[in-house]
Design a protein around this motif. Structure first.
Motif, PDB file in Angstrom:
ATOM      1  N   TYR A 115      -1.774   2.222   6.078  1.00  0.00           N
ATOM      2  CA  TYR A 115      -3.051   2.410   5.357  1.00  0.00           C
ATOM      3  C   TYR A 115      -2.783   2.438   3.853  1.00  0.00           C
ATOM      4  CZ  TYR A 115      -7.838   4.434   5.219  1.00  0.00           C
ATOM      5  OH  TYR A 115      -9.174   4.672   5.035  1.00  0.00           O
ATOM      6  N   THR A 116      -3.054   1.327   3.186  1.00  0.00           N
ATOM      7  CA  THR A 116      -2.753   1.216   1.760  1.00  0.00           C
ATOM      8  C   THR A 116      -3.687   2.091   0.921  1.00  0.00           C
ATOM      9  OG1 THR A 116      -1.903  -1.033   1.955  1.00  0.00           O
ATOM     10  CG2 THR A 116      -2.678  -0.372  -0.213  1.00  0.00           C
ATOM     11  N   ILE A 117      -3.092   2.868   0.026  1.00  0.00           N
ATOM     12  CA  ILE A 117      -3.853   3.690  -0.910  1.00  0.00           C
ATOM     13  C   ILE A 117      -4.370   2.810  -2.039  1.00  0.00           C
ATOM     14  CG2 ILE A 117      -3.753   5.635  -2.518  1.00  0.00           C
ATOM     15  CD1 ILE A 117      -1.305   6.641  -0.920  1.00  0.00           C
ATOM     16  N   ASN A 118      -5.668   2.864  -2.308  1.00  0.00           N
ATOM     17  CA  ASN A 118      -6.203   2.206  -3.499  1.00  0.00           C
ATOM     18  C   ASN A 118      -7.425   2.984  -3.992  1.00  0.00           C
ATOM     19  OD1 ASN A 118      -8.469   1.316  -1.994  1.00  0.00           O
ATOM     20  ND2 ASN A 118      -7.490  -0.644  -1.515  1.00  0.00           N
ATOM     21  N   ASP A 119      -7.884   2.659  -5.204  1.00  0.00           N
ATOM     22  CA  ASP A 119      -8.971   3.416  -5.832  1.00  0.00           C
ATOM     23  C   ASP A 119     -10.282   3.278  -5.070  1.00  0.00           C
ATOM     24  OD1 ASP A 119      -7.296   4.364  -7.792  1.00  0.00           O
ATOM     25  OD2 ASP A 119      -7.806   2.798  -9.241  1.00  0.00           O
ATOM     26  N   GLU A 120     -10.538   2.112  -4.501  1.00  0.00           N
ATOM     27  CA  GLU A 120     -11.784   1.905  -3.758  1.00  0.00           C
ATOM     28  C   GLU A 120     -11.842   2.819  -2.541  1.00  0.00           C
ATOM     29  OE1 GLU A 120     -14.232  -1.706  -1.494  1.00  0.00           O
ATOM     30  OE2 GLU A 120     -12.321  -2.107  -2.476  1.00  0.00           O
ATOM     31  N   ARG A 121     -10.749   2.921  -1.817  1.00  0.00           N
ATOM     32  CA  ARG A 121     -10.722   3.769  -0.628  1.00  0.00           C
ATOM     33  C   ARG A 121     -10.777   5.241  -0.982  1.00  0.00           C
ATOM     34  NH1 ARG A 121      -6.169   0.168   2.614  1.00  0.00           N
ATOM     35  NH2 ARG A 121      -7.667  -1.321   3.520  1.00  0.00           N
ATOM     36  N   LYS A 122     -10.266   5.602  -2.161  1.00  0.00           N
ATOM     37  CA  LYS A 122     -10.317   6.996  -2.591  1.00  0.00           C
ATOM     38  C   LYS A 122     -11.743   7.489  -2.826  1.00  0.00           C
ATOM     39  CE  LYS A 122      -5.834   7.296  -4.978  1.00  0.00           C
ATOM     40  NZ  LYS A 122      -5.215   7.415  -6.322  1.00  0.00           N
ATOM     41  N   GLN A 123     -12.693   6.575  -2.927  1.00  0.00           N
ATOM     42  CA  GLN A 123     -14.080   6.976  -3.065  1.00  0.00           C
ATOM     43  C   GLN A 123     -14.674   7.432  -1.731  1.00  0.00           C
ATOM     44  OE1 GLN A 123     -15.458   7.115  -6.190  1.00  0.00           O
ATOM     45  NE2 GLN A 123     -13.340   6.559  -6.711  1.00  0.00           N
ATOM     46  N   VAL A 124     -13.959   7.126  -0.632  1.00  0.00           N
ATOM     47  CA  VAL A 124     -14.475   7.428   0.704  1.00  0.00           C
ATOM     48  C   VAL A 124     -13.616   8.475   1.423  1.00  0.00           C
ATOM     49  CG1 VAL A 124     -15.193   6.429   2.916  1.00  0.00           C
ATOM     50  CG2 VAL A 124     -15.323   5.055   0.816  1.00  0.00           C
ATOM     51  N   VAL A 125     -12.288   8.355   1.278  1.00  0.00           N
ATOM     52  CA  VAL A 125     -11.359   9.271   1.939  1.00  0.00           C
ATOM     53  C   VAL A 125     -10.313   9.740   0.940  1.00  0.00           C
ATOM     54  CG1 VAL A 125     -11.676   8.157   4.192  1.00  0.00           C
ATOM     55  CG2 VAL A 125      -9.793   7.421   2.701  1.00  0.00           C
ATOM     56  N   ASP A 126      -9.553  10.751   1.319  1.00  0.00           N
ATOM     57  CA  ASP A 126      -8.403  11.190   0.526  1.00  0.00           C
ATOM     58  C   ASP A 126      -7.119  10.701   1.185  1.00  0.00           C
ATOM     59  OD1 ASP A 126      -9.453  12.393  -1.695  1.00  0.00           O
ATOM     60  OD2 ASP A 126      -9.559  14.397  -0.811  1.00  0.00           O
ATOM     61  N   PHE A 127      -6.039  10.724   0.411  1.00  0.00           N
ATOM     62  CA  PHE A 127      -4.738  10.297   0.905  1.00  0.00           C
ATOM     63  C   PHE A 127      -3.655  11.303   0.548  1.00  0.00           C
ATOM     64  CE2 PHE A 127      -6.931   6.202   0.483  1.00  0.00           C
ATOM     65  CZ  PHE A 127      -6.603   5.591   1.689  1.00  0.00           C
ATOM     66  N   PRO A 229       1.211   0.724  -1.131  1.00  0.00           N
ATOM     67  CA  PRO A 229       1.661   2.101  -0.863  1.00  0.00           C
ATOM     68  C   PRO A 229       0.917   2.683   0.349  1.00  0.00           C
ATOM     69  CG  PRO A 229       0.147   2.076  -2.720  1.00  0.00           C
ATOM     70  CD  PRO A 229       0.284   0.647  -2.264  1.00  0.00           C
ATOM     71  N   TYR A 230       1.654   3.033   1.392  1.00  0.00           N
ATOM     72  CA  TYR A 230       1.047   3.582   2.610  1.00  0.00           C
ATOM     73  C   TYR A 230       0.770   5.072   2.447  1.00  0.00           C
ATOM     74  CZ  TYR A 230       2.401  -0.590   5.345  1.00  0.00           C
ATOM     75  OH  TYR A 230       2.538  -1.854   5.847  1.00  0.00           O
ATOM     76  N   GLY A 231      -0.460   5.482   2.762  1.00  0.00           N
ATOM     77  CA  GLY A 231      -0.817   6.894   2.695  1.00  0.00           C
ATOM     78  C   GLY A 231      -1.364   7.400   4.015  1.00  0.00           C
ATOM     79  N   ILE A 232      -1.414   8.712   4.151  1.00  0.00           N
ATOM     80  CA  ILE A 232      -2.046   9.367   5.299  1.00  0.00           C
ATOM     81  C   ILE A 232      -3.496   9.637   4.924  1.00  0.00           C
ATOM     82  CG2 ILE A 232      -2.046  11.377   6.823  1.00  0.00           C
ATOM     83  CD1 ILE A 232       0.931  11.708   6.196  1.00  0.00           C
ATOM     84  N   GLY A 233      -4.426   8.971   5.613  1.00  0.00           N
ATOM     85  CA  GLY A 233      -5.839   9.141   5.304  1.00  0.00           C
ATOM     86  C   GLY A 233      -6.404  10.402   5.938  1.00  0.00           C
ATOM     87  N   LEU A 234      -7.273  11.097   5.198  1.00  0.00           N
ATOM     88  CA  LEU A 234      -7.913  12.312   5.701  1.00  0.00           C
ATOM     89  C   LEU A 234      -9.271  12.481   5.043  1.00  0.00           C
ATOM     90  CD1 LEU A 234      -6.685  15.433   3.856  1.00  0.00           C
ATOM     91  CD2 LEU A 234      -5.501  13.278   3.468  1.00  0.00           C
TER      92      LEU A 234
END
Length: 290
Positions: A115-127, A229-234
């Motif tokens: 699960y790649t960390i990026n700014d767009e996804r950070k608007q929906v989930v945390d990593f 960069p792979y992150g743990i989504g939560l």
């Protein structure tokens, strides 16, 4: 001195109400980690990919680097060892396009799925993390010599999975490529084997697994063109769980368990064990309206 008489029923109600209020006000707020411990298991979303999370046909257990990372996080919550977790980890198949929804609706506690960390996804989930950094590459049929870089994909049929950074990177870098999207990369690999597409493009870690599994049918071009960069989504805004996972990642990196997990999974596919990436403890924000 005047002795007080027996307390009335109304007096007792007032006293007990004050005590109850005081206890409630002083109690510690339950966290998602408390809920996971109380439930007796952590539910992890993952994607079934060789080297990262794939079921062993003999033991029927999921194996791979993503699986190991999830289990190491679970050990931090429940104690013990990975081998003795038993039913304390439940893996749920979560394809790329469904990851954010699975976290948001509570279907899973965390997602560990390339699960790649990026700014767009950070608007929906945390990593939490990242726990690994890889690059996007290209897989072709073993006899193909026409594709040697990402630019060579223009004008060709290329496959990737829907809802991924890989698909977005391809659309941006090779706009003249004919992009085919499936839910899973297994479907892409099958399309490549059948000659329906000229290439499959996604992360090197994933493609290396499919090359190894392909028995000589495929090869990696070795032309990386992105950083993933792979992150743990939560759940967005769950700072307690995010801090816990970041601290746990740091601990398993320092103990050598991270390197052991890599060597036992992706290392067996021929990838050299890299140093773990620095953990990004970015300042998370609570989601709007929550």
């Amino acid at each position: 001195m005047r002795l007080a008489g027996r307390p009335t029923a109304s007096t007792l109600l007032i006293v007990f109400g004050l005590v109850a209020t005081g206890c409630a006000g002083g109690s510690k707020k339950a966290t998602s980690i408390d809920a996971i411990r109380s439930r007796g298991k952590i539910v992890v979303g993952t994607d079934f990919e060789p080297g990262l999370s794939l079921r062993n046909p003999t033991t029927h257990r999921l194996e791979g680097f993503d699986v190991a990372i999830a289990e190491l996080m679970a050990v931090g919550i429940f104690g013990g060892t990975r081998e003795k977790l038993g039913e304390k980890v439940e893996f749920v198949e979560t394809v790329a396009k469904d990851r954010e929804a699975a976290i948001d609706n509570g279907k899973v506690d965390i997602v560990v799925a390339s699960y790649t960390i990026n700014d767009e996804r950070k608007q929906v989930v945390d990593f939490a993390g990242p726990y690994l950094v890889t690059h996007q590459d290209i897989m072709v049929a073993s006899g193909d010599t026409s594709i040697n870089s990402v630019a060579d994909l223009n004008g060709k049929k290329v496959c990737s999975s829907e809802g991924t950074t890989s698909a977005a990177n391809l659309a941006r870098k090779v706009p003249q490529a004919e992009l085919t999207l499936f839910d899973t990369l297994t479907e892409c690999t099958e399309a490549l084997g059948a000659g329906q597409v000229a290439a499959v493009s996604t992360d090197e870690t994933i493609l290396t697994g499919f090359v190894a599994k392909g028995g000589g049918s495929f090869k990696l071009v070795h032309a990386p063109f992105s950083e993933e960069p792979y992150g743990i989504g939560l759940t967005r805004g769950d700072s307690e769980l995010r801090s816990f996972l970041n601290d746990r990642l740091k601990k398993v990196e320092q103990s050598g368990e991270w390197a052991d997990a890599f060597a036992a999974s992706l290392g067996k596919l021929g990838l050299t064990t890299p140093p773990p990436p620095p953990i990004d403890r970015y300042a998370a924000q609570a989601p709007p309206g929550r």
